[in-house]
Motif scaffolding. Structure first.
Motif, short mmCIF file in Angstrom:
data_model
loop_
_atom_site.label_atom_id
_atom_site.label_comp_id
_atom_site.label_asym_id
_atom_site.label_seq_id
_atom_site.Cartn_x
_atom_site.Cartn_y
_atom_site.Cartn_z
N GLU A 190 0.84 -1.21 0.00
CA GLU A 190 0.00 0.00 0.00
C GLU A 190 0.87 1.26 0.00
O GLU A 190 0.61 2.22 -0.73
CB GLU A 190 -0.91 0.00 1.23
N ILE A 191 1.91 1.25 0.81
CA ILE A 191 2.80 2.41 0.90
C ILE A 191 3.53 2.63 -0.42
O ILE A 191 3.61 3.76 -0.93
CB ILE A 191 3.82 2.23 2.05
N GLU A 192 4.04 1.55 -0.99
CA GLU A 192 4.81 1.70 -2.22
C GLU A 192 3.95 2.17 -3.38
O GLU A 192 4.40 2.96 -4.22
CB GLU A 192 5.51 0.37 -2.54
N LEU A 193 2.71 1.72 -3.44
CA LEU A 193 1.81 2.20 -4.49
C LEU A 193 1.50 3.69 -4.31
O LEU A 193 1.42 4.44 -5.28
CB LEU A 193 0.51 1.39 -4.47
N ALA A 194 1.34 4.10 -3.06
CA ALA A 194 1.01 5.50 -2.78
C ALA A 194 2.16 6.45 -3.08
O ALA A 194 1.95 7.65 -3.31
CB ALA A 194 0.58 5.65 -1.32
N ARG A 195 3.39 5.94 -3.10
CA ARG A 195 4.55 6.79 -3.34
C ARG A 195 4.52 7.46 -4.71
O ARG A 195 5.14 8.49 -4.93
CB ARG A 195 5.85 5.97 -3.20
N ARG A 196 3.79 6.85 -5.65
CA ARG A 196 3.74 7.40 -7.01
C ARG A 196 3.20 8.82 -7.05
O ARG A 196 3.67 9.65 -7.84
CB ARG A 196 2.85 6.53 -7.91
N SER A 197 2.21 9.09 -6.21
CA SER A 197 1.52 10.38 -6.29
C SER A 197 1.69 11.23 -5.04
O SER A 197 1.04 12.26 -4.91
CB SER A 197 0.02 10.14 -6.53
N ASP A 198 2.55 10.82 -4.14
CA ASP A 198 2.77 11.56 -2.89
C ASP A 198 4.27 11.85 -2.76
O ASP A 198 5.04 10.99 -2.33
CB ASP A 198 2.26 10.73 -1.71
#
Length: 222
Positions: free
Chosen positions: A118-126
């Motif tokens: 979840e964290i790694e996926l969110a890194r794309r846009s944050d």
């Protein structure tokens, strides 16, 4: 006398701080696994952890810093599990089997792996999240790659790095399937197909590495 009195007080304060941080990390892991990254707000983390928002932000001023702590927690758990599973294993085939067993445990019996995805996926846009977590991810990846390769002092060969990347991609795919609700017993059967291929490839890499080491040693002796 003042130092004698203050030392236990400092220890108690340190213990309380450690307990608060652990509560926050565990709450974040649970929320990431069950609710997803967007719903894992700092308010929700504090509420789930049972700590005040002020107490939480004293240790982790931002959500991104909580996420970095989650990744560090996972990295330490992962390293400990691998160390325990590889302890006293000397044969290459046994070490690879133990490593793959530990890998399945990480996926099937812990919330941490899904939380990290979840964290790694969110890194794309944050961008803030990406900046806070990049150093942690880089350290984990570098250490795990070299440590599992078997030599912290030398760069792993290209084939090993490729296999590690392929393995990571496969495991993240399994995490997505877990999130989609695919039963674990079905995923385990898929993992067992994968592990046959992975073991063969890692054994080839280990055999090639050992042969190169042997040639280098012979060359130095001659």
């Amino acid at each position: 006398m003042a130092d004698t009195i203050s030392a236990p007080r400092r220890r108690k304060q340190a213990d309380r701080s450690a307990q608060t941080q652990e509560k926050v990390v565990q709450a974040a892991i649970m929320l990431l696994q069950t609710k997803g990254y967007a719903a894992t707000t700092i308010q929700a983390i504090a509420r789930t952890a049972g700590v005040s928002l002020g107490a939480m932000q004293h240790h982790f001023p931002t959500k991104a810093q909580v996420m970095a702590a989650v990744l560090r927690h996972y990295g330490l758990k992962r390293a400990k599990l691998y160390r325990q599973s590889l302890s006293k294993k000397t044969k290459a085939s046994d070490r690879i089997d133990s490593m793959l067993d530990a890998t399945w445990l990480l996926i099937s019996q812990g919330a941490e792996f899904m939380a990290t995805v979840e964290i790694e996926l969110a890194r794309r846009s944050d961008l803030e999240l990406a900046a806070a977590t990049q150093p942690v991810l880089a350290r984990i990846d570098q250490f795990m790659t070299r440590w599992l390769y078997g030599d912290l002092s030398e760069e792993p060969n290209a084939r090993y790095v490729q296999m590690r990347l392929l393995t990571s991609a496969f495991l993240r795919g399994l995490a997505i399937e877990v999130a989609r609700g695919i039963p674990l017993h079905e995923l385990e059967s898929v993992f067992n197909i994968w592990r046959v291929f992975a073991k063969q490839e890692f054994l080839k890499i280990r055999t090639h590495r050992d042969a190169e080491l042997s040639r280098n040693i012979s060359g130095r002796l001659n």
